[in-house]
Enzyme design. Structure first.
Site, mmCIF file in Angstrom:
data_model
loop_
_atom_site.group_PDB
_atom_site.id
_atom_site.type_symbol
_atom_site.label_atom_id
_atom_site.label_comp_id
_atom_site.label_asym_id
_atom_site.label_seq_id
_atom_site.Cartn_x
_atom_site.Cartn_y
_atom_site.Cartn_z
ATOM 1 N N SER A 53 20.405 79.260 138.304
ATOM 2 C CA SER A 53 21.638 79.841 138.508
ATOM 3 C C SER A 53 21.997 80.969 138.104
ATOM 4 C CB SER A 53 22.810 78.729 138.504
ATOM 5 O OG SER A 53 22.843 78.482 136.954
ATOM 6 N N HIS A 92 26.860 80.103 132.798
ATOM 7 C CA HIS A 92 27.555 80.856 133.736
ATOM 8 C C HIS A 92 28.416 82.050 133.401
ATOM 9 C CE1 HIS A 92 26.912 77.622 137.382
ATOM 10 N NE2 HIS A 92 25.714 78.217 136.713
ATOM 11 N N ASP A 129 32.309 78.035 140.279
ATOM 12 C CA ASP A 129 32.059 76.610 139.868
ATOM 13 C C ASP A 129 33.020 75.644 139.832
ATOM 14 O OD1 ASP A 129 29.550 77.796 138.944
ATOM 15 O OD2 ASP A 129 30.546 78.059 136.997
#
EC number: 3.4.21.89
Length: 187
Positions: A53, A92, A129
């Site tokens: 990701s 992230h 997210d």
């Protein structure tokens, strides 16, 4: 069966020395981990990227070094967080920082420190997210959800841990091999 143990029983000092050396290695590794945890203020100062990701910034299997002593997180910073109720760290990028909102938790508002609220997204993902967060959670809390910000990395070296978790039999083989090496070691 006992006859195979006779070389170790013949010299109990040597056997005890090997067992103590093995214990020393384990306790040293634990002390290094705990020291890093205290220095970085992170429960897990080193993590492995488990998914794609964050490509192209980080590849699956990259080893990340975290730092959690900064009082604030900026937009664009890459962070590692845990989702409430799950034990898998997620790597992230911070996309948005919300104004500090004090949460009282039953205390006076004046004595409560405000915690930064963050919205994250993987570089290789199409949306933010919010779907990954716990049900009803719309953002991350800097103090409770973040494990730290990424400060360095080593490419691909963490792939060993991914292989061990995806193929449990490898873990048994590796532990058996390490145990055999300890037992057969002669000083």
């Amino acid at each position: 069966m006992l006859s195979s143990l006779s070389p170790y029983m013949a010299n109990p000092r040597n056997t005890l020395s090997q067992v103590l050396n093995f214990g020393l290695v384990l306790s040293s590794a634990f002390m290094v981990w705990k020291t890093l945890s205290v220095i970085t203020n992170s429960t897990s100062p080193v993590v492995v990227v488990l998914s794609g990701s964050m490509e192209p910034a980080f590849q699956r299997g990259d080893l990340l070094f975290l730092w959690n002593r900064s009082p604030r997180v900026d937009v664009g910073e890459i962070v590692v967080y845990n989702v409430q109720g799950k034990d898998i760290p997620i790597v992230h990028r911070v996309m948005r920082v919300f104004p500090d909102v004090p949460t009282t938790g039953g205390k006076d508002v004046e004595s409560v420190e405000a915690s930064q609220k963050l919205l994250t997204k993987g570089d290789n993902n199409l949306s933010d997210d919010t779907e990954l967060y716990a049900p009803g959670q719309e953002f991350l809390d800097r103090k409770t959800d973040l494990m730290g910000s990424v400060r360095g990395y080593v490419p691909a070296i963490g792939y060993v841990t991914i292989m061990l978790s995806e193929h449990p039999w490898l873990k048994s083989v590796l532990l058996g091999f390490m145990g055999l090496m300890v037992m057969l070691q002669r000083e």
